[in-house]
Scaffold this motif. Structure first.
Motif, PDB file in Angstrom:
ATOM      1  N   ASN A 109       0.812  -1.207   0.000  1.00  0.00           N
ATOM      2  CA  ASN A 109       0.000   0.000   0.000  1.00  0.00           C
ATOM      3  C   ASN A 109       0.852   1.267   0.000  1.00  0.00           C
ATOM      4  O   ASN A 109       0.331   2.362   0.225  1.00  0.00           O
ATOM      5  CB  ASN A 109      -0.988  -0.024   1.170  1.00  0.00           C
ATOM      6  N   ARG A 110       2.144   1.102  -0.244  1.00  0.00           N
ATOM      7  CA  ARG A 110       3.071   2.231  -0.388  1.00  0.00           C
ATOM      8  C   ARG A 110       3.093   3.123   0.835  1.00  0.00           C
ATOM      9  O   ARG A 110       3.217   4.338   0.723  1.00  0.00           O
ATOM     10  CB  ARG A 110       2.694   3.094  -1.608  1.00  0.00           C
ATOM     11  N   LEU A 111       2.941   2.523   2.001  1.00  0.00           N
ATOM     12  CA  LEU A 111       3.000   3.315   3.224  1.00  0.00           C
ATOM     13  C   LEU A 111       4.403   3.284   3.803  1.00  0.00           C
ATOM     14  O   LEU A 111       4.819   4.197   4.519  1.00  0.00           O
ATOM     15  CB  LEU A 111       1.986   2.791   4.242  1.00  0.00           C
ATOM     16  N   VAL A 112       5.118   2.208   3.526  1.00  0.00           N
ATOM     17  CA  VAL A 112       6.525   2.123   3.928  1.00  0.00           C
ATOM     18  C   VAL A 112       7.343   1.604   2.745  1.00  0.00           C
ATOM     19  O   VAL A 112       6.812   1.031   1.804  1.00  0.00           O
ATOM     20  CB  VAL A 112       6.751   1.193   5.160  1.00  0.00           C
ATOM     21  N   HIS A 113       8.650   1.861   2.821  1.00  0.00           N
ATOM     22  CA  HIS A 113       9.569   1.362   1.804  1.00  0.00           C
ATOM     23  C   HIS A 113      10.688   0.581   2.469  1.00  0.00           C
ATOM     24  O   HIS A 113      11.066   0.882   3.595  1.00  0.00           O
ATOM     25  CB  HIS A 113      10.209   2.518   1.024  1.00  0.00           C
ATOM     26  N   CYS A 173       6.909   6.009   3.979  1.00  0.00           N
ATOM     27  CA  CYS A 173       6.874   6.734   2.705  1.00  0.00           C
ATOM     28  C   CYS A 173       6.762   8.218   3.030  1.00  0.00           C
ATOM     29  O   CYS A 173       5.933   8.623   3.830  1.00  0.00           O
ATOM     30  CB  CYS A 173       5.685   6.296   1.869  1.00  0.00           C
ATOM     31  N   SER A 174       7.613   9.023   2.410  1.00  0.00           N
ATOM     32  CA  SER A 174       7.600  10.453   2.729  1.00  0.00           C
ATOM     33  C   SER A 174       6.629  11.216   1.849  1.00  0.00           C
ATOM     34  O   SER A 174       6.312  12.362   2.117  1.00  0.00           O
ATOM     35  CB  SER A 174       9.000  11.041   2.587  1.00  0.00           C
ATOM     36  N   ASP A 175       6.167  10.616   0.787  1.00  0.00           N
ATOM     37  CA  ASP A 175       5.239  11.328  -0.082  1.00  0.00           C
ATOM     38  C   ASP A 175       4.331  10.327  -0.782  1.00  0.00           C
ATOM     39  O   ASP A 175       4.667   9.788  -1.834  1.00  0.00           O
ATOM     40  CB  ASP A 175       5.997  12.161  -1.113  1.00  0.00           C
ATOM     41  N   THR A 176       3.168  10.090  -0.169  1.00  0.00           N
ATOM     42  CA  THR A 176       2.266   9.086  -0.726  1.00  0.00           C
ATOM     43  C   THR A 176       1.667   9.544  -2.050  1.00  0.00           C
ATOM     44  O   THR A 176       1.000   8.770  -2.724  1.00  0.00           O
ATOM     45  CB  THR A 176       1.135   8.759   0.278  1.00  0.00           C
ATOM     46  N   GLN A 177       1.915  10.811  -2.418  1.00  0.00           N
ATOM     47  CA  GLN A 177       1.426  11.299  -3.705  1.00  0.00           C
ATOM     48  C   GLN A 177       2.336  10.870  -4.857  1.00  0.00           C
ATOM     49  O   GLN A 177       1.972  10.983  -6.019  1.00  0.00           O
ATOM     50  CB  GLN A 177       1.317  12.842  -3.705  1.00  0.00           C
ATOM     51  N   HIS A 178       3.527  10.409  -4.528  1.00  0.00           N
ATOM     52  CA  HIS A 178       4.400   9.874  -5.580  1.00  0.00           C
ATOM     53  C   HIS A 178       3.664   8.780  -6.328  1.00  0.00           C
ATOM     54  O   HIS A 178       2.906   8.024  -5.723  1.00  0.00           O
ATOM     55  CB  HIS A 178       5.661   9.219  -4.957  1.00  0.00           C
TER      56      HIS A 178
END
Ligand SMILES: [Zn+2]
Ligand SMILES: [Zn+2]
Length: 155
Positions: free
Chosen positions: A78-82, A93-98
């Protein structure tokens, strides 16, 4: 935008944002997944799965490695962490809009923070270079070691 992982992130706001993202993905941010995300958000730097497990055990005694790995898989999907491959550790994730087609990581050797950037020119250049060799990449990991702006300024 470029934000270092760590203390500057507003945890409450990030968790609320995560709820919304999961809702939009028809995914469920369970209490456990939320707890793991909170630990990553509140950490001063990248955390390994075992560091997460140790911290998780203080609030959930029954936690075992698969508990953490499953939660991490969910959070990454879910792109919340990398995952920072060379550290084998996780950052929020520092920018979930990426759009996250291609993100790159800047790892500070002095303070240990990891910043996430998204520069399509880098991935396009890599794709072109690979294509010239007839190579078909399915994944590219771009991680730079060095000194962050704050540490450079402090020198
Ligand atoms: Zn991200
Ligand atoms: Zn630094």
């Amino acid at each position: 935008m470029q934000v270092a992982s760590g203390g500057s992130v507003n945890t409450q706001q990030a968790l609320a944002e995560a709820e919304k993202i999961c809702e939009a993905n028809a995914a469920q941010l369970t209490e456990l997944r939320r707890a793991v995300l909170r630990l990553i958000l509140e950490a001063p730097g990248p955390l390994t799965a075992y560091q997460l497990l140790d911290q998780l055990k203080t609030i959930r005694k029954s936690a075992v490695p698969p508990t953490v790995y499953r939660a991490l898989d969910f959070l990454m999907e879910n792109r919340l962490v990398h995952k920072v491959e060379q550290l084998n550790a996780f950052i929020p994730c520092s920018d979930t809009q990426h759009d996250h087609q291609d993100v790159q990581f800047l790892i500070c050797e002095k303070c240990g923070t990891v910043a996430e950037i998204e520069d399509h020119a880098i991935s396009h250049a890599l794709a072109r270079a690979a294509a010239r060799q007839g190579f078909q990449p399915h994944k590219a990991v771009v991680e730079l070691d060095g000194t962050c702006a704050a540490c450079a300024a402090a020198q």
